[in-house]
Design a protein around this motif. Structure first.
Motif, mmCIF file in Angstrom:
data_model
loop_
_atom_site.group_PDB
_atom_site.id
_atom_site.type_symbol
_atom_site.label_atom_id
_atom_site.label_comp_id
_atom_site.label_asym_id
_atom_site.label_seq_id
_atom_site.Cartn_x
_atom_site.Cartn_y
_atom_site.Cartn_z
ATOM 1 N N PRO A 169 0.802 -1.233 0.000
ATOM 2 C CA PRO A 169 0.000 0.000 0.000
ATOM 3 C C PRO A 169 0.838 1.287 0.000
ATOM 4 C CG PRO A 169 -0.895 -1.579 1.571
ATOM 5 C CD PRO A 169 0.410 -2.145 1.085
ATOM 6 N N ASP A 170 1.930 1.322 0.753
ATOM 7 C CA ASP A 170 2.748 2.537 0.789
ATOM 8 C C ASP A 170 3.397 2.812 -0.567
ATOM 9 O OD1 ASP A 170 2.158 3.079 3.457
ATOM 10 O OD2 ASP A 170 3.890 1.956 4.196
ATOM 11 N N THR A 171 3.946 1.776 -1.176
ATOM 12 C CA THR A 171 4.573 1.944 -2.479
ATOM 13 C C THR A 171 3.521 2.259 -3.534
ATOM 14 O OG1 THR A 171 6.299 0.383 -1.816
ATOM 15 C CG2 THR A 171 6.128 0.895 -4.168
ATOM 16 N N ALA A 172 2.378 1.603 -3.453
ATOM 17 C CA ALA A 172 1.298 1.866 -4.413
ATOM 18 C C ALA A 172 0.867 3.333 -4.341
ATOM 19 C CB ALA A 172 0.111 0.945 -4.134
ATOM 20 N N HIS A 173 0.806 3.867 -3.143
ATOM 21 C CA HIS A 173 0.439 5.285 -2.968
ATOM 22 C C HIS A 173 1.478 6.189 -3.612
ATOM 23 C CE1 HIS A 173 -0.056 9.149 -0.859
ATOM 24 N NE2 HIS A 173 -1.328 8.832 -0.875
ATOM 25 N N ARG A 174 2.756 5.872 -3.408
ATOM 26 C CA ARG A 174 3.830 6.675 -4.014
ATOM 27 C C ARG A 174 3.764 6.615 -5.529
ATOM 28 N NH1 ARG A 174 9.069 4.364 -2.304
ATOM 29 N NH2 ARG A 174 9.930 6.039 -3.552
ATOM 30 N N THR B 166 1.168 5.924 -7.434
ATOM 31 C CA THR B 166 -0.033 6.627 -7.877
ATOM 32 C C THR B 166 0.168 8.134 -7.851
ATOM 33 O OG1 THR B 166 -1.413 4.799 -7.098
ATOM 34 C CG2 THR B 166 -2.505 6.913 -7.433
ATOM 35 N N ASP B 167 0.776 8.640 -6.785
ATOM 36 C CA ASP B 167 1.041 10.081 -6.697
ATOM 37 C C ASP B 167 1.983 10.557 -7.800
ATOM 38 O OD1 ASP B 167 -0.638 10.645 -4.601
ATOM 39 O OD2 ASP B 167 0.944 10.948 -3.123
#
Length: 129
Positions: free
Chosen positions: A80-85, A87-88
């Motif tokens: 989730p943390d990497t996916a958020h990065r 996506t941003d």
């Protein structure tokens, strides 16, 4: 960029859920232009500056994948943390690309459609020759 649901930012009414909305390139370009105009950023949104910013944001996206194996890169969205990065950074790249297209008067979707047409001619699929 602020709330678009008409509610206030304060209070204890719980989480805000957005109504589904139709997004299109022109609407997003308008939002980006309005965001920049409200902050008087237009003088800085020259083609040169937008291309430089686009390059920086693309590099930040590359940085996330830089030392991953091909197998790890395929699973990048599992964390989730990497996916958020990711996506941003994708959003940042797209934002600067759309702003560049707006400033230069390029219809991004028409440009992509024409490029796909040219590539289909240059690189025919096996059996289409």
């Amino acid at each position: 960029m602020g709330r678009r649901d008409g509610g206030s930012d304060g209070g204890t009414s719980g989480p805000v859920t957005k109504e589904p909305q139709h997004l299109d390139v022109a609407a997003l370009q308008r939002r980006l232009a309005e965001f920049a105009a409200a902050r008087n950023w237009q003088p800085y949104h020259t083609p040169k500056n937008l291309v430089a910013a686009l390059s920086v944001e693309a590099s930040e996206l590359v940085e996330i994948f830089q030392w991953l194996t091909p197998e790890e890169s395929v699973r990048v969205m599992d964390d989730p943390d990497t996916a958020h990065r990711v996506t941003d950074e994708v959003a940042d790249v797209l934002a600067y690309l759309l702003q560049l297209c707006e400033v230069l008067g390029i219809d991004a979707l028409a440009a992509l459609d024409a490029k796909i047409d040219r590539n289909e001619g240059r690189f025919p699929a096996p059996g289409e020759r």
